[in-house]
Design a protein around this motif. Sequence first.
Motif, short mmCIF file in Angstrom:
data_model
loop_
_atom_site.label_atom_id
_atom_site.label_comp_id
_atom_site.label_asym_id
_atom_site.label_seq_id
_atom_site.Cartn_x
_atom_site.Cartn_y
_atom_site.Cartn_z
N ILE A 97 0.84 -1.20 0.00
CA ILE A 97 0.00 0.00 0.00
C ILE A 97 0.87 1.24 0.00
N VAL A 98 0.26 2.33 -0.40
CA VAL A 98 0.88 3.64 -0.28
C VAL A 98 -0.02 4.43 0.66
N GLY A 99 0.53 4.81 1.81
CA GLY A 99 -0.24 5.56 2.80
C GLY A 99 -0.42 7.00 2.40
N GLU A 100 -1.18 7.74 3.21
CA GLU A 100 -1.43 9.16 2.94
C GLU A 100 -0.14 9.96 2.86
N ASP A 101 0.89 9.53 3.60
CA ASP A 101 2.15 10.26 3.62
C ASP A 101 3.04 9.91 2.43
N GLY A 102 2.60 8.99 1.56
CA GLY A 102 3.34 8.64 0.37
C GLY A 102 4.34 7.51 0.54
N HIS A 103 4.48 6.98 1.75
CA HIS A 103 5.44 5.90 1.99
C HIS A 103 4.81 4.55 1.64
N PRO A 104 5.53 3.72 0.86
CA PRO A 104 5.02 2.37 0.56
C PRO A 104 5.24 1.45 1.77
N ILE A 105 4.26 0.62 2.03
CA ILE A 105 4.34 -0.34 3.13
C ILE A 105 3.87 -1.68 2.58
N THR A 106 4.59 -2.77 2.93
CA THR A 106 4.24 -4.09 2.44
C THR A 106 3.97 -5.04 3.60
N GLY A 107 3.31 -6.13 3.29
CA GLY A 107 3.06 -7.14 4.30
C GLY A 107 2.47 -8.40 3.68
N GLU A 108 2.33 -9.42 4.52
CA GLU A 108 1.77 -10.69 4.08
C GLU A 108 0.78 -11.21 5.10
N ILE A 109 -0.20 -11.95 4.61
CA ILE A 109 -1.16 -12.64 5.47
C ILE A 109 -1.25 -14.07 4.95
N ASN A 110 -0.99 -15.02 5.82
CA ASN A 110 -1.06 -16.43 5.45
C ASN A 110 -2.37 -17.02 5.97
N PHE A 111 -3.02 -17.80 5.13
CA PHE A 111 -4.23 -18.50 5.53
C PHE A 111 -4.33 -19.78 4.72
N SER A 112 -5.26 -20.65 5.10
CA SER A 112 -5.45 -21.89 4.34
C SER A 112 -6.93 -22.11 4.07
N VAL A 113 -7.19 -22.88 3.04
CA VAL A 113 -8.55 -23.21 2.63
C VAL A 113 -8.76 -24.70 2.81
N GLN A 114 -9.85 -25.06 3.49
CA GLN A 114 -10.23 -26.47 3.66
C GLN A 114 -11.75 -26.54 3.57
N THR A 115 -12.23 -26.59 2.34
CA THR A 115 -13.68 -26.67 2.13
C THR A 115 -14.08 -28.11 1.84
N ALA A 116 -15.30 -28.46 2.23
CA ALA A 116 -15.79 -29.83 2.06
C ALA A 116 -15.94 -30.19 0.59
N GLN A 117 -16.38 -29.25 -0.24
CA GLN A 117 -16.61 -29.56 -1.65
C GLN A 117 -15.32 -29.83 -2.42
N ASN A 118 -14.21 -29.33 -1.92
CA ASN A 118 -12.93 -29.54 -2.61
C ASN A 118 -12.16 -30.74 -2.10
N GLN A 119 -12.60 -31.31 -1.00
CA GLN A 119 -11.84 -32.41 -0.40
C GLN A 119 -12.16 -33.71 -1.13
N PRO A 120 -11.12 -34.48 -1.47
CA PRO A 120 -11.36 -35.76 -2.14
C PRO A 120 -11.97 -36.75 -1.15
N GLU A 121 -12.67 -37.73 -1.71
CA GLU A 121 -13.25 -38.76 -0.84
C GLU A 121 -12.12 -39.55 -0.19
N THR A 122 -12.32 -39.88 1.06
CA THR A 122 -11.28 -40.61 1.79
C THR A 122 -11.73 -42.03 2.04
N ASN A 123 -10.76 -42.91 2.20
CA ASN A 123 -11.06 -44.29 2.53
C ASN A 123 -11.49 -44.35 3.99
N THR A 124 -12.14 -45.45 4.35
CA THR A 124 -12.55 -45.61 5.73
C THR A 124 -11.31 -45.73 6.60
N VAL A 125 -11.28 -44.94 7.67
CA VAL A 125 -10.13 -44.89 8.56
C VAL A 125 -10.62 -45.22 9.96
#
Length: 188
Positions: A97-125
């Motif tokens: 981003i570029v703030g109001e003062d004109g300085h660029p600032i960077t960052g990262e956000i890590n997350f993961s996705v685990q949705t039921a519709q995307n999960q492959p069928e699993t064997n009986t465990v």
Amino acid sequence: MKKLIILLFFVFMIVPSVVSAHTSLSSSDPTEGQVVTENLEQITLNFATAIEELSTMELVKDGNKIALGEIKVENQQLIGTISDPLVNGSYTIQWKIVGEDGHPITGEINFSVQTAQNQPETNTVTPEENQGTQEENNQANSIEQNTASDTAEQAENNSSSNMLVIIAIILVVIFGIVLLLFTEKKKR
């Protein structure tokens, strides 16, 4: 001597406003380390102050950029629209981003996705096997979250340290100029 004290007083009054001029990430959706279990349609980053139109973000999975539909700036928000449903896995939002003062600032956000519709069928465990797998997954998620938190803290600490060094240099220069002015007056 009174002038020096007054000058230093005003310098110390101005410095906090200069330091607080930089904006920072105040919240996000998804949040750092979050496990998204439903279809994610947009990414929203909220900042402490207004940001400029030049601000941008990228979504990355396994080193590959995932195309975002639209990225827009709305005052203090950076919003990215996700075109296609995300497959299960780990993602990183890389923002700049570029703030109001004109300085660029960077960052990262890590997350993961685990949705039921995307999960492959699993064997009986058996419950014992499932428990071992869940414990391993929980440990892996915990390690990922701790690493991401450490990285964010380190970046924030580096930014704060850099700002303190700059402020210290400015104060030393100002003090030197004032001292030089007073010694020249005494010579006259």
